[in-house]
Scaffold this active site. Structure first.
Site, PDB file in Angstrom:
ATOM      1  CB  CYS A 129      -0.927   0.005   1.216  1.00  0.00           C
ATOM      2  SG  CYS A 129      -2.049  -1.414   1.291  1.00  0.00           S
ATOM      3  CG  HIS A 274      -3.647   2.988   3.170  1.00  0.00           C
ATOM      4  ND1 HIS A 274      -3.816   2.923   1.806  1.00  0.00           N
ATOM      5  CD2 HIS A 274      -3.870   1.732   3.645  1.00  0.00           C
ATOM      6  CE1 HIS A 274      -4.121   1.678   1.462  1.00  0.00           C
ATOM      7  NE2 HIS A 274      -4.158   0.941   2.566  1.00  0.00           N
ATOM      8  CG  ASN A 304      -6.984  -1.157   1.202  1.00  0.00           C
ATOM      9  OD1 ASN A 304      -6.238  -0.562   0.430  1.00  0.00           O
ATOM     10  ND2 ASN A 304      -6.538  -1.759   2.295  1.00  0.00           N
TER      11      ASN A 304
END
Length: 354
Positions: A129, A274, A304
């Site tokens: 990520c 994030h 996500n």
């Protein structure tokens, strides 16, 4: 005065792309054979906050959109915003954990799909990520290096994760989406009086690498009938450990980045953490004392999207007039590895809105 004097690295263009299929929670209920409302209840209990995600269509076992497809589409949008010719690009870096093919740089495929010249760098970066922000950090550094070739550089975060999700693993199947966010990074001359302080603070804890990964398909567990039978080619995650570490580490590196940059919290126009879980976003913002009205939230719409999370949120912020030229932005991200990194970025390279 040399060509670089008075100029600093900055983001000058942003683009995004998503998987073709918008998949609501009700649609996921149907895919799982559950009663309507099951996924919404899970989202509520876990504080995840996802209402839909975008997945690429798959027909006859073949994905109809790939990482290079989404990355190319996003990069076209970033080039357009930056107001440059595509052949001015000197480098393409793609942050991804889901390339079209193992062993082949997605960046090379994007170079070909855009018909770009051959005398440029093009490579991939795998950092889960956090990949996009790590790649931005490297681009900022190389643009100021005597070894750097200069010129606009493309930094892309792209993930096509839906093909490696398993219905048997709801803690990943319900939350991940497919998207790409592309940015153009270049040396720019800031407006008079514009903020120029910046900082990047990375971190890593490899002792927890097994808490978020795809177990098979690498050198440890090569593909076999055993790995297929045991569903080892899909994403695994220990949600509790990831959540606790995500909050702790994003707060840690964000505080350090603000301290190193010398930028007061009240001067930050927007915080983009994030987009993994709404409760993680809220807890991180609370710990940092960022009011939620200055925090970007897109997880409800996209889920996500791993390395694409922050650059797609940045494009959303631009489109919604939540970020503009000369604003100060703070970003923080956390993911597999475990990797984490935060940055204070003056947005002096964005175009002026008419």
């Amino acid at each position: 005065m040399t060509e670089r004097e008075g100029r600093i690295p900055a983001i000058s263009g942003i683009g995004k792309a998503v998987g073709r299929d918008a998949v609501s929670n009700v649609m996921v209920d149907e895919l799982l054979g559950k009663k309507t409302g099951f996924v919404d209840r899970v989202m509520g209990m876990t504080g995840t906050g996802i209402k839909q995600r975008f997945w690429v269509p798959i027909e006859n076992y073949v994905a109809q959109q790939t990482a290079s497809d989404l990355g190319t589409e996003a990069l076209v949008g970033a080039i357009e915003m930056a107001g440059i010719d595509k052949n001015e690009l000197r480098k393409i870096v793609v942050a991804t954990s889901s390339p079209d093919y193992l062993g082949v740089a997605t960046a090379a495929m994007i170079q070909h799909k855009l018909g770009l010249q051959n005398d440029i760098q093009a490579y991939d970066l795998a950092a889960g990520c956090t990949g996009w922000l790590h790649a931005v950090y490297d681009a900022y550094a190389i643009l100021q290096s005597r070894l750097g070739k200069g010129g606009p550089q493309a930094v892309i975060g792209v993930e096509v994760l839906s093909p490696i999700l398993s219905k048997n693993k709801l803690n990943t199947y319900l939350i991940f989406g497919d998207a790409a966010g592309a940015t153009i990074v270049d040396l720019v001359e800031p407006d008079r009086g514009a903020p120029t302080n910046m900082a990047f603070v990375p971190g890593v804890d490899g002792s927890l690498a097994d808490k978020l990964n795809v177990p098979a398909g690498g050198s440890r567990y090569p593909a076999s009938q055993y790995t297929i039978d045991n569903d080892m080619h899909s994403m695994d995650m220990d949600g509790n450990i990831i959540k606790d570490n995500a909050i702790k580490r994003m707060v840690e590196v964000t505080k350090k980045a603000l301290e190193e940059s010398g930028v007061p919290m009240e001067e930050v126009a927007l915080f983009i953490p994030h987009q993994a879980n709404l409760s993680i976003i809220q807890a991180t913002a609370d710990s940092l004392k960022f009011p939620m009205e200055r925090v970007m939230v897109t997880i409800d719409k996209y889920g996500n999207t791993s390395s694409a999370s922050i650059p797609t949120a940045l494009r959303e912020a631009w489109d919604a007039d939540r970020i503009k030229r000369n604003d100060i932005m703070v970003v923080a991200t956390f993911g597999a590895g475990l990797e984490y990194i935060a940055a204070v970025l003056p947005m002096v390279g964005l175009p002026k809105k008419k």
